[in-house]
Design a protein around this motif. Structure first.
Motif, mmCIF file in Angstrom:
data_model
loop_
_atom_site.group_PDB
_atom_site.id
_atom_site.type_symbol
_atom_site.label_atom_id
_atom_site.label_comp_id
_atom_site.label_asym_id
_atom_site.label_seq_id
_atom_site.Cartn_x
_atom_site.Cartn_y
_atom_site.Cartn_z
ATOM 1 N N SER A 41 0.808 -1.221 0.000
ATOM 2 C CA SER A 41 0.000 0.000 0.000
ATOM 3 C C SER A 41 0.842 1.271 0.000
ATOM 4 O O SER A 41 0.348 2.339 -0.367
ATOM 5 N N VAL A 42 2.109 1.161 0.388
ATOM 6 C CA VAL A 42 2.935 2.372 0.482
ATOM 7 C C VAL A 42 4.121 2.384 -0.475
ATOM 8 O O VAL A 42 4.706 3.445 -0.715
ATOM 9 N N ASN A 43 4.493 1.229 -1.040
ATOM 10 C CA ASN A 43 5.646 1.171 -1.940
ATOM 11 C C ASN A 43 5.212 0.797 -3.348
ATOM 12 O O ASN A 43 4.179 0.159 -3.553
ATOM 13 N N ASP A 44 6.026 1.185 -4.311
ATOM 14 C CA ASP A 44 5.723 0.929 -5.721
ATOM 15 C C ASP A 44 6.436 -0.347 -6.173
ATOM 16 O O ASP A 44 7.539 -0.300 -6.697
ATOM 17 N N TYR A 45 5.791 -1.487 -5.968
ATOM 18 C CA TYR A 45 6.379 -2.770 -6.359
ATOM 19 C C TYR A 45 5.938 -3.162 -7.765
ATOM 20 O O TYR A 45 4.808 -2.885 -8.181
ATOM 21 N N ASP A 46 6.825 -3.831 -8.460
ATOM 22 C CA ASP A 46 6.483 -4.384 -9.770
ATOM 23 C C ASP A 46 5.885 -5.780 -9.621
ATOM 24 O O ASP A 46 4.909 -6.119 -10.290
ATOM 25 N N VAL A 47 6.503 -6.583 -8.755
ATOM 26 C CA VAL A 47 6.061 -7.964 -8.561
ATOM 27 C C VAL A 47 6.117 -8.317 -7.077
ATOM 28 O O VAL A 47 7.036 -7.901 -6.370
ATOM 29 N N VAL A 48 5.146 -9.104 -6.622
ATOM 30 C CA VAL A 48 5.156 -9.673 -5.278
ATOM 31 C C VAL A 48 5.347 -11.182 -5.411
ATOM 32 O O VAL A 48 4.561 -11.853 -6.086
ATOM 33 N N VAL A 49 6.428 -11.699 -4.818
ATOM 34 C CA VAL A 49 6.662 -13.141 -4.767
ATOM 35 C C VAL A 49 6.032 -13.621 -3.473
ATOM 36 O O VAL A 49 6.501 -13.300 -2.386
ATOM 37 N N LEU A 50 4.953 -14.383 -3.587
ATOM 38 C CA LEU A 50 4.070 -14.634 -2.453
ATOM 39 C C LEU A 50 3.953 -16.113 -2.113
ATOM 40 O O LEU A 50 3.475 -16.915 -2.926
ATOM 41 N N ASP A 51 4.370 -16.467 -0.901
ATOM 42 C CA ASP A 51 4.109 -17.812 -0.391
ATOM 43 C C ASP A 51 2.650 -17.855 0.061
ATOM 44 O O ASP A 51 2.123 -16.881 0.587
ATOM 45 N N ARG A 52 1.993 -18.998 -0.141
ATOM 46 C CA ARG A 52 0.566 -19.074 0.213
ATOM 47 C C ARG A 52 0.354 -19.260 1.709
ATOM 48 O O ARG A 52 -0.491 -18.597 2.313
ATOM 49 N N ASP A 53 1.100 -20.174 2.307
ATOM 50 C CA ASP A 53 0.889 -20.496 3.720
ATOM 51 C C ASP A 53 1.790 -19.631 4.599
ATOM 52 O O ASP A 53 2.907 -20.009 4.933
ATOM 53 N N ILE A 54 1.306 -18.447 4.927
ATOM 54 C CA ILE A 54 2.072 -17.492 5.724
ATOM 55 C C ILE A 54 1.255 -17.059 6.932
ATOM 56 O O ILE A 54 0.028 -17.128 6.914
ATOM 57 N N PRO A 55 1.915 -16.604 7.994
ATOM 58 C CA PRO A 55 1.193 -16.115 9.181
ATOM 59 C C PRO A 55 0.391 -14.852 8.846
ATOM 60 O O PRO A 55 0.600 -14.203 7.827
ATOM 61 N N GLY A 56 -0.518 -14.511 9.751
ATOM 62 C CA GLY A 56 -1.337 -13.326 9.527
ATOM 63 C C GLY A 56 -2.350 -13.573 8.427
ATOM 64 O O GLY A 56 -2.896 -14.670 8.296
ATOM 65 N N THR A 57 -2.580 -12.557 7.598
ATOM 66 C CA THR A 57 -3.491 -12.722 6.472
ATOM 67 C C THR A 57 -2.959 -13.797 5.536
ATOM 68 O O THR A 57 -1.810 -13.738 5.109
ATOM 69 N N HIS A 58 -3.790 -14.789 5.227
ATOM 70 C CA HIS A 58 -3.358 -15.911 4.397
ATOM 71 C C HIS A 58 -2.938 -15.430 3.006
ATOM 72 O O HIS A 58 -3.459 -14.433 2.489
ATOM 73 N N GLY A 59 -1.989 -16.149 2.409
ATOM 74 C CA GLY A 59 -1.494 -15.764 1.098
ATOM 75 C C GLY A 59 -2.572 -15.663 0.043
ATOM 76 O O GLY A 59 -2.510 -14.799 -0.844
ATOM 77 N N ASP A 60 -3.584 -16.522 0.106
ATOM 78 C CA ASP A 60 -4.671 -16.461 -0.874
ATOM 79 C C ASP A 60 -5.411 -15.128 -0.775
ATOM 80 O O ASP A 60 -5.738 -14.508 -1.793
ATOM 81 N N GLU A 61 -5.663 -14.678 0.465
ATOM 82 C CA GLU A 61 -6.369 -13.410 0.642
ATOM 83 C C GLU A 61 -5.485 -12.241 0.237
ATOM 84 O O GLU A 61 -5.961 -11.262 -0.353
ATOM 85 N N VAL A 62 -4.190 -12.343 0.542
ATOM 86 C CA VAL A 62 -3.252 -11.293 0.126
ATOM 87 C C VAL A 62 -3.273 -11.157 -1.385
ATOM 88 O O VAL A 62 -3.345 -10.047 -1.942
ATOM 89 N N CYS A 63 -3.230 -12.282 -2.086
ATOM 90 C CA CYS A 63 -3.265 -12.274 -3.548
ATOM 91 C C CYS A 63 -4.547 -11.630 -4.059
ATOM 92 O O CYS A 63 -4.510 -10.799 -4.969
#
Length: 221
Positions: A41-63
């Motif tokens: 929300s604050v940085n200008d990223y080109d790509v997010v490399v995202l693991d699905r099973d992560i703490p906090g908000t689940h990777g699926d929801e993050v995606c």
């Protein structure tokens, strides 16, 4: 290019960060989904490399959130889940690519470069400006047919300038896209890299300094 690595295994996350930095890809690391959403929300990223099973908000929801709220940010899911149903779920949530563990770093890098040029559909695979020609995938640059032997940082800076197609690229943008969030904002690295890049490009000068703003490509008169 700037990448956010979302991976809850610190050793793997740091290894990926080091590998991407070695290729002059600016890479930040977070270990959970909540911080991932905050960074995007604050940085200008080109790509997010995202693991699905992560703490906090689940990777699926993050995606799902990234694909809806930040449509120009590409998501590469990096996970051990290799079944077709898992991949279909990931793509259904808005993932742009899917790479299963274990994987080769070289393949990840190629996929990142492919994703990074997707936000602008008209961006050609080979960039040209004046007598400059740059191929991001082959990591080759030429001027008037002469091969340019560039360092990774020089190549990354030239890539930014050519993507801007004559537009101004600030030193701050260079720090953000070529270095990363840990770069000292007062560092002279962009200026030094620009100086060595100009020497590598040769005469006539094709990189112009815009006082108080940054640098841009300008065809010699």
């Amino acid at each position: 290019m700037r990448v956010l690595i979302v991976e809850d295994q610190p050793f793997l996350a740091e290894a990926l960060q080091d590998g991407l930095r070695h290729e002059a890809i600016a890479a930040d690391v977070v270990l959970d989904g909540d911080e991932a959403l905050e960074r995007v929300s604050v940085n200008d990223y080109d790509v997010v490399v995202l693991d699905r099973d992560i703490p906090g908000t689940h990777g699926d929801e993050v995606c799902d959130i990234i694909s809806r709220e930040h449509p120009t940010v590409r998501v590469l899911m990096l996970t051990a889940a290799s079944r077709l149903s898992d991949k279909m779920t990931g793509f259904g949530l808005g993932a742009d690519d899917y790479l299963t563990k274990p994987f080769e770093l070289e393949e990840l890098i190629v996929r990142l470069h492919a994703l990074a040029r997707r936000p602008t559909a008209a961006t050609p695979p080979v960039l040209e400006f004046g007598d400059l020609r740059l191929d991001p995938f082959r990591r080759e640059a030429y001027r008037a047919g002469r091969y340019l032997k560039l360092t990774r940082k020089q190549f990354a800076v030239l890539h930014l300038l050519m993507q801007a197609d004559g537009g101004v690229v600030s030193a701050e943008t260079m720090l953000e896209k070529v270095w990363d969030e840990n770069a000292d904002p007062f560092t002279s690295a962009p200026r030094v890299t620009m100086s060595t890049l100009r020497r590598a490009l040769g005469k006539p000068e094709i990189v112009a300094t815009v006082p108080g703003s940054g640098y841009r490509l300008s065809e010699p008169r």
